[in-house]
Write an enzyme that holds these catalytic residues in place. Structure first.
Site, PDB file in Angstrom:
ATOM      1  N   GLU A 280       0.854  -1.145   0.114  1.00 13.53           N
ATOM      2  CA  GLU A 280      -0.154  -0.325   0.248  1.00 13.53           C
ATOM      3  C   GLU A 280       1.070   1.191  -0.070  1.00 13.53           C
ATOM      4  OE1 GLU A 280      -3.256  -0.262   3.206  1.00 13.53           O
ATOM      5  OE2 GLU A 280      -4.214  -1.520   1.902  1.00 13.53           O
TER       6      GLU A 280
ATOM      7  N   GLU B 214      -5.141  -8.553  -0.807  1.00 12.35           N
ATOM      8  CA  GLU B 214      -5.981  -8.188   0.446  1.00 12.35           C
ATOM      9  C   GLU B 214      -7.609  -8.172   0.157  1.00 12.35           C
ATOM     10  OE1 GLU B 214      -4.443  -4.956   3.247  1.00 12.35           O
ATOM     11  OE2 GLU B 214      -2.462  -5.496   2.913  1.00 12.35           O
TER      12      GLU B 214
HETATM   13  O1  AHR Z   1      -5.631  -6.058   6.507  1.00  7.72           O
HETATM   14  C1  AHR Z   1      -4.858  -5.009   7.196  1.00  7.72           C
HETATM   15  C2  AHR Z   1      -4.304  -3.707   6.717  1.00  7.72           C
HETATM   16  O2  AHR Z   1      -5.395  -2.761   6.533  1.00  7.72           O
HETATM   17  C3  AHR Z   1      -2.975  -3.799   6.175  1.00  7.72           C
HETATM   18  O3  AHR Z   1      -2.497  -3.993   7.138  1.00  7.72           O
HETATM   19  C4  AHR Z   1      -2.902  -3.076   5.650  1.00  7.72           C
HETATM   20  O4  AHR Z   1      -2.086  -3.552   3.643  1.00  7.72           O
HETATM   21  C5  AHR Z   1      -4.732  -2.782   5.140  1.00  7.72           C
HETATM   22  O5  AHR Z   1      -4.783  -1.376   4.560  1.00  7.72           O
END
Ligand code: AHR
Length: 518
Positions: free
Chosen positions: A199, A322
């Protein structure tokens, strides 16, 4: 006169009767094109994510030595067994946002000498680094899955990341490889999946896509393929529908330097400030959660279309590393620990997302649900010695049959699930044929009120037997709890009939069915 009135009344009743039965018994035609294969569904679509966050690693996978359960070192073996059962293919670590403040040298060697650090992203708690590189690789070894390491681009250096690769993957003589040997690991680990930052548009450094793409090239240049260990480098990709991020990375980073690019998308029902409860919600929130989860289809299509412009041969993978539903935390728990319960709604959401990934497996070749244990949409929740399997876990159990199978193209027009003047498709489907020639069809009915009659044909496919498994609950809010751990669990499904080459399926309301046809 009377006759006319009677016939009008009769017609009105007939129309009413037809309308009622039509709404209560939606119908659907489904064709499984067993002769048109869509390529292999990469098993890594069924991957997971484990971060130094809340109780995922510490007090999740990695527990206190005094806890009275089977362990290898301090790794919980009941969790390992559960993950082996669903054939978890890949596990991402150490973050997430945590990855861009993690320095790998903190987590190697003698545990008693490892430094203590503050986890500044997730609750300002102390991380004693007792779970580090060797512990993670022991965990993936026990599960029998591929490790996927997210390297630190935010607060690290290209040299630090390159050194980690050498420490893990070099089989010859070098100080770093020797250090690994001194730490007890003679053979290289051959870690091939490497994320280059996380991110980077946000917690990973608030970069612009141009700046990130340049940084990516710099880092990726120095992370080398050691003999026997070709790397699969993955660029930190877009936040949801930030298509410009994908465009810039695809344009600036040469394809030979990038095995994949990621995409992060969480299903949030309310706002980021008030995301809603994981267990107490009505049909409005249920409907919106499923609608928002189905947005993944548009995301995958649009990011793929951009990738197609620069990579028409589809060499670069889209890695949705994710995804999942993100709700408010359970009352009374630390807000920074992201501990949430998991309901039948979340199972519908997971199954629908996996159907999307399967159907786009020509581009989506890896994905990681966030996160495996005790964080966000978990597979597993723990409370001291107790462990429960969530409804989402059971979806991965049912869907594991698609791993590395050949995607089959499907054709159908779903009835609507209508709520409050809005509508979404009630049904989603994917199908595959495995190496033994067995066909599996995964069907989801998102509609909590209506079962759906599905007439299925598999032209040209001869079969003798059908069996099925069903995941269903009376309410979309149903959960497995420590008190009632098996309220939502799979059962045998018998709601089908074979009629000369065609299968009639009655797909129950609010259900997930996986059929095996051979
Ligand atoms: O999964 C929780 C968080 O969500 C992670 O650390 C991040 O990459 C995302 O914003």
């Amino acid at each position: 006169m009377n006759t006319t009135i009677y016939s009008r009344i009769y017609i009105a009743f007939a129309v009413l009767f037809y309308a009622t039965t039509a709404t209560s018994q939606p119908q659907m035609q489904l064709t499984i094109k067993t002769d048109q294969q869509g390529g292999v569904i990469d098993k890594n679509i069924y991957g997971h994510f484990s971060e130094h966050l809340g109780r995922c690693i510490y007090d999740g996978f990695w527990v206190d030595s005094s806890l009275n359960i089977h362990k290898k070192d301090r790794i919980r073996l009941d969790i390992v067994e559960a993950l082996k059962k669903i054939h978890v293919p890949l596990l991402r670590w150490p973050g997430g946002c945590f990855a861009d403040e993690y320095h790998w040298r903190d987590g190697i060697g003698l545990r008693s000498t490892r430094p203590k650090r503050v986890n500044t992203t997730w609750g300002m708690i102390t991380d004693d680094n007792s779970f580090g590189t060797a512990e993670f690789l022991e965990l993936t070894n026990l599960i029998g899955c591929e490790p996927y390491i997210a390297g630190n681009l935010g607060t690290g250096t290209p040299q630090e990341m390159a050194n980690w690769v050498e420490y893990l993957n070099y089989s010859g003589q070098s100080s770093l490889a020797d250090q690994r040997r001194q730490n007890g690991y003679e053979q290289p680990y051959h870690v091939s999946f490497w994320g280059v930052g996380n991110e980077s548009w946000g917690c990973g450094g608030n970069m612009t896509p141009d700046f990130y793409a340049d940084q990516y090239k710099r880092y990726a240049s120095f992370c080398k393929d050691y003999p026997g260990s070709p790397l699969k480098k993955i660029a930190s990709g877009s936040n949801s529908d930030d298509y410009n991020w994908t465009e810039v990375c695809m344009k600036k980073i040469p394809s030979w330097q990038m095995w994949g690019i990621s995409l992060h998308y969480y299903t949030v029902v309310g706002t980021w400030e008030h995301k809603g409860s994981a267990t107490k919600f009505g049909e409005d929130e249920y409907f919106n959660a499923i609608k928002n989860c189905l947005f993944m289809e548009e995301l995958v299509q649009k990011h793929s279309a951009i990738m197609d412009k620069y990579d028409p041969g589809k060499k670069i993978s889209l890695c949705v590393d994710e995804w999942g539903v993100w709700t408010d935390v359970e009352p009374g728990t630390n807000p920074a620990f992201l501990y949430q319960q998991n309901s039948m709604r979340d199972a519908i959401l997971a199954a629908s997302t996996l159907n999307i990934f399967n159907n786009h497996s020509e581009r989506v070749r890896m994905a990681c649900l966030a996160q495996t244990v005790n964080v966000l949409q978990s597979l597993i929740l723990t409370n001291k010695e107790k462990m429960i399997l969530t409804p989402t876990y059971h979806v991965f159990d049912l869907f594991k049959v698609h791993q590395d199978a050949n995607l089959l193209l499907v054709s159908f027009a779903s009835p609507d699930y209508a709520y409050n003047g809005n509508k979404i498709p009630a049904v989603n489907v994917s199908a595959s044929k495995d190496k033994n020639g067995i066909v599996h069809i995964s069907l989801v009915n998102t509609d909590p009120h209506h079962s759906i009659d599905i007439s299925t044909t598999l032209p040209g496919f001869q079969f003798n037997s059908i069996s099925g498994q069903l995941l269903h609950a009376a309410n979309f809010t149903d959960i497995n709890s420590f008190e009632v751990p098996n309220l939502v669990r799979p059962e045998a499904f018998n709601g089908f009939k074979k009629d000369a080459g065609h299968i009639s399926i009655k797909l129950p309301a609010l259900s997930i069915v996986v059929l095996e046809i051979k």
